[in-house]
Each structure stands twice: as structure tokens, then as C-alpha cells.
Scaffold this motif. Structure first.
Motif, short mmCIF file in Angstrom:
data_model
loop_
_atom_site.label_atom_id
_atom_site.label_comp_id
_atom_site.label_asym_id
_atom_site.label_seq_id
_atom_site.Cartn_x
_atom_site.Cartn_y
_atom_site.Cartn_z
N THR A 140 0.89 -0.96 -0.29
CA THR A 140 0.03 0.01 0.19
C THR A 140 0.95 1.15 0.11
OG1 THR A 140 -1.76 -1.30 1.31
CG2 THR A 140 -2.02 1.22 1.23
N LYS A 141 1.92 1.29 0.86
CA LYS A 141 2.70 2.37 0.78
C LYS A 141 3.38 2.64 -0.65
CE LYS A 141 4.18 1.78 5.53
NZ LYS A 141 5.44 1.81 6.49
N GLN A 142 3.98 1.68 -1.19
CA GLN A 142 4.44 1.67 -2.58
C GLN A 142 3.52 2.13 -3.56
OE1 GLN A 142 6.00 -2.31 -3.47
NE2 GLN A 142 7.94 -1.67 -2.73
N THR A 143 1.94 1.73 -3.36
CA THR A 143 0.92 2.22 -4.15
C THR A 143 0.82 3.82 -4.05
OG1 THR A 143 -0.17 0.26 -4.24
CG2 THR A 143 -1.25 2.18 -4.80
N TYR A 144 0.97 4.41 -2.87
CA TYR A 144 0.80 5.81 -2.75
C TYR A 144 2.02 6.40 -3.26
CZ TYR A 144 -2.96 4.74 0.36
OH TYR A 144 -4.40 4.15 0.88
N ILE A 164 3.46 9.51 -10.25
CA ILE A 164 2.87 9.77 -11.59
C ILE A 164 2.06 11.18 -11.60
CG2 ILE A 164 0.86 8.85 -13.01
CD1 ILE A 164 1.96 6.23 -12.17
N PHE A 165 1.24 11.50 -10.46
CA PHE A 165 0.80 12.78 -10.60
C PHE A 165 1.64 14.08 -10.46
CE2 PHE A 165 -3.15 11.10 -8.08
CZ PHE A 165 -3.99 11.40 -9.23
N LEU A 166 2.93 13.56 -10.17
CA LEU A 166 3.81 14.83 -10.25
C LEU A 166 4.67 14.86 -11.67
CD1 LEU A 166 5.99 14.24 -6.87
CD2 LEU A 166 4.91 16.25 -7.66
N ILE A 167 4.68 13.68 -12.39
CA ILE A 167 5.37 13.67 -13.65
C ILE A 167 4.64 13.96 -14.72
CG2 ILE A 167 6.64 12.14 -15.29
CD1 ILE A 167 7.68 10.72 -12.97
N ILE A 168 3.28 13.55 -14.68
CA ILE A 168 2.39 13.52 -16.17
C ILE A 168 2.34 15.04 -16.23
CG2 ILE A 168 0.05 13.44 -16.86
CD1 ILE A 168 2.04 10.68 -16.92
N PRO A 205 -1.06 6.86 -17.86
CA PRO A 205 -0.54 6.35 -16.58
C PRO A 205 -1.42 6.81 -15.39
CG PRO A 205 1.28 6.66 -18.02
CD PRO A 205 0.10 7.31 -18.57
N LEU A 206 -2.12 7.82 -15.56
CA LEU A 206 -3.00 8.59 -14.49
C LEU A 206 -4.03 7.69 -13.91
CD1 LEU A 206 -3.59 12.15 -15.85
CD2 LEU A 206 -1.92 11.53 -13.88
N VAL A 207 -4.23 6.48 -14.84
CA VAL A 207 -5.16 5.55 -14.29
C VAL A 207 -4.71 4.96 -13.08
CG1 VAL A 207 -6.16 3.24 -14.93
CG2 VAL A 207 -6.04 4.87 -16.52
N TYR A 208 -3.45 4.51 -13.04
CA TYR A 208 -2.85 3.95 -11.78
C TYR A 208 -3.05 4.91 -10.34
CZ TYR A 208 0.42 1.78 -8.65
OH TYR A 208 1.21 1.38 -7.59
N LEU A 230 -16.01 6.13 -5.43
CA LEU A 230 -16.27 5.24 -6.50
C LEU A 230 -16.74 5.94 -7.72
CD1 LEU A 230 -16.26 2.16 -7.74
CD2 LEU A 230 -18.58 2.05 -6.64
N VAL A 231 -17.53 7.01 -7.58
CA VAL A 231 -18.30 7.69 -8.43
C VAL A 231 -17.07 8.59 -9.23
CG1 VAL A 231 -19.63 9.37 -9.07
CG2 VAL A 231 -20.53 7.54 -7.53
N ALA A 232 -16.21 8.93 -8.07
CA ALA A 232 -15.18 9.93 -8.86
C ALA A 232 -14.19 9.00 -9.74
CB ALA A 232 -14.33 10.44 -7.47
N VAL A 233 -13.84 7.93 -9.30
CA VAL A 233 -12.80 7.30 -10.02
C VAL A 233 -13.38 6.60 -11.33
CG1 VAL A 233 -13.20 4.73 -9.06
CG2 VAL A 233 -10.82 5.67 -9.90
#
Length: 238
Positions: free
Chosen positions: A5-9, A15-19, A71-74, A92-95
Motif C-alpha cells: 500500500t505504501k508503494q502504491t501511494y 505519476i501525479f507529479l510527472i504527468i 498512467p494517470l489511471v494508476y 467510487l463515482v469519482a474514480v
């Protein structure tokens, strides 16, 4: 919080920073080599001729532009794992809206890769008759408004705004994120929704376009994602 979970975050935050920075590469190339987005205000004939001048490199640029945001999907799913703690339904609606927006925008951008080149070749063919050129112009305008304006811009932007609005509201309840991030997201959503006036002005003469709303809205959205990515990478430490 387990290691996975830590790695996921962390990866989602990265990705949010790079895209937002990554997509500036093809966007800048399109400005330099295709006069984008100002070229879209020119007559169809000029758009097709300028596109033809760009050659294969221009098509590859559009392809890169289209897939750069996937990659923003991740990251969207990573954010979902955080906000679900506050509201399962809202998160759930948001994603769903967020991921749908990415694919709407992808479809809109890929028309320049798989559809416009065919029309361009037909229009610039030395043997093309006046009738063929007129048919190409009508086809381009139809495809441009269907896949570009309706799907790519209207639905793509609208669904992105919904995703950002819901998540911003949920972040206001999340102690691991600063309150200003949620408020900035809500503010950005308001600015971004005003950009829709440009699209409606194309078909409803009574609607006046709000200048710079699209530019400011997209910039605020990108800045919000960068800030979101930074704080998501801090979540495992909190």
C-alpha cells in the motif's frame, strides 16, 4: 499500512507529479510545428494543409500526446484507495468519472493519428476533384466536432471536473492532506467548468466565451495534480 500500500501511494503520487510535466513535451512540439491550438480557429482547408506539412513526425507527436496521460489511471486508483476511507460511494463515482475522462480525451486526441491523416491525404492529392475536397471538408468538420469537441473536450473536461470536485471535497475530510488542497481543487473546478462556454459558443450564438477560462482551468488542474502527487507521497510517512 502494509508495504504494498505504501508503494502504491508513492508511485501514484510520483505519476501525479510527472504527468503534468510530461504532457508539456508533445504540447510544446504541437505549438512549434502545428501552431496548436490556434490552428483550430483557422479554415479547415488551412488545417489540412498545415497537417500535411507536419508529416509523420506530427502524427507521432499526437500519438505521444494521446497516451502520455494514461498512467494517470494508476494514480486515480491510488487516490481512490485513500478517499474510500471517507465515502465508498463518492470515491467510487469519482474514480469512474476520472478514468472515463482519460479515455474520452484519448479518443479525441487519437483522431489526429488514425483519421485526420487519411482526410489530409485525400484533400492534398493532386488528382482530388472539387467534389472530393468538399466532401473531405465536411467529413473533417463532422469528425472534429464529434470526437474532438463533444467527446474529447466536452465529456473529457466535464468528467475530469467531476472527478476533481468530488475528490477535493473528500480531501477536506482527510487529515493527512492540507485543507487548502481541497479548496484549491474546488476553485480549479469552478474555473475549468467556465471553459465549457467556449464549446457552447460554437453552437449557441447567444453564449459568450469567457476568455482564458480554458487556459486557467487546465493550468489549475495540472497544478492541483502536482500538489496532490507531492502530498500522496507523504501519506505512507504519516
Amino acid at each position: 499500512m502494509d508495504k504494498l500500500t505504501k508503494q502504491t501511494y508513492k508511485y501514484a503520487g510520483l505519476i501525479f507529479l510527472i504527468i503534468p510535466l510530461l504532457i508539456q513535451i508533445p504540447y510544446t512540439l504541437l505549438i512549434m510545428n502545428f501552431q496548436y491550438p490556434d490552428i483550430l480557429r483557422e479554415p479547415t482547408e488551412k488545417i489540412l494543409v498545415e497537417f500535411q506539412k507536419g508529416g509523420s513526425s506530427l502524427i507521432w507527436t499526437w500519438l505521444f500526446f494521446g497516451f502520455a496521460g494514461l498512467p494517470l489511471v494508476y494514480s486515480y486508483l491510488g487516490l481512490y484507495r485513500i478517499t474510500i476511507e471517507k465515502s465508498q460511494v463518492a470515491s467510487l463515482v469519482a474514480v469512474i468519472f476520472g478514468i472515463s475522462a482519460l479515455f474520452f480525451q484519448l479518443i479525441g486526441l487519437l483522431r489526429w493519428v488514425f483519421v485526420v491523416p487519411i482526410l489530409t491525404n485525400l484533400y492534398t492529392d493532386t488528382n482530388a476533384t472539387v467534389g472530393i475536397k468538399e466532401a473531405v471538408i465536411v467529413s473533417f468538420q463532422t469528425i472534429h466536432h464529434l470526437f474532438g469537441v463533444l467527446i474529447g473536450e466536452h465529456l473529457g473536461q466535464l468528467f475530469t471536473i467531476i472527478w476533481m470536485t468530488i475528490n477535493s471535497a473528500l480531501l477536506l475530510k482527510e487529515s493527512r492532506f492540507p485543507k487548502w488542497l481541497g479548496y484549491f481543487g474546488l476553485f480549479s473546478s469552478i474555473i475549468y467548468v467556465l471553459a465549457q462556454t467556449e464549446l457552447f459558443a460554437l453552437v449557441i450564438p447567444e453564449v459568450s466565451e469567457i476568455p482564458l477560462a480554458g487556459l486557467l482551468g487546465s493550468l489549475c488542474w495540472l497544478l492541483w495534480m502536482v500538489a496532490l502527487g507531492y502530498f500522496m507521497r507523504l501519506v505512507p510517512k504519516l
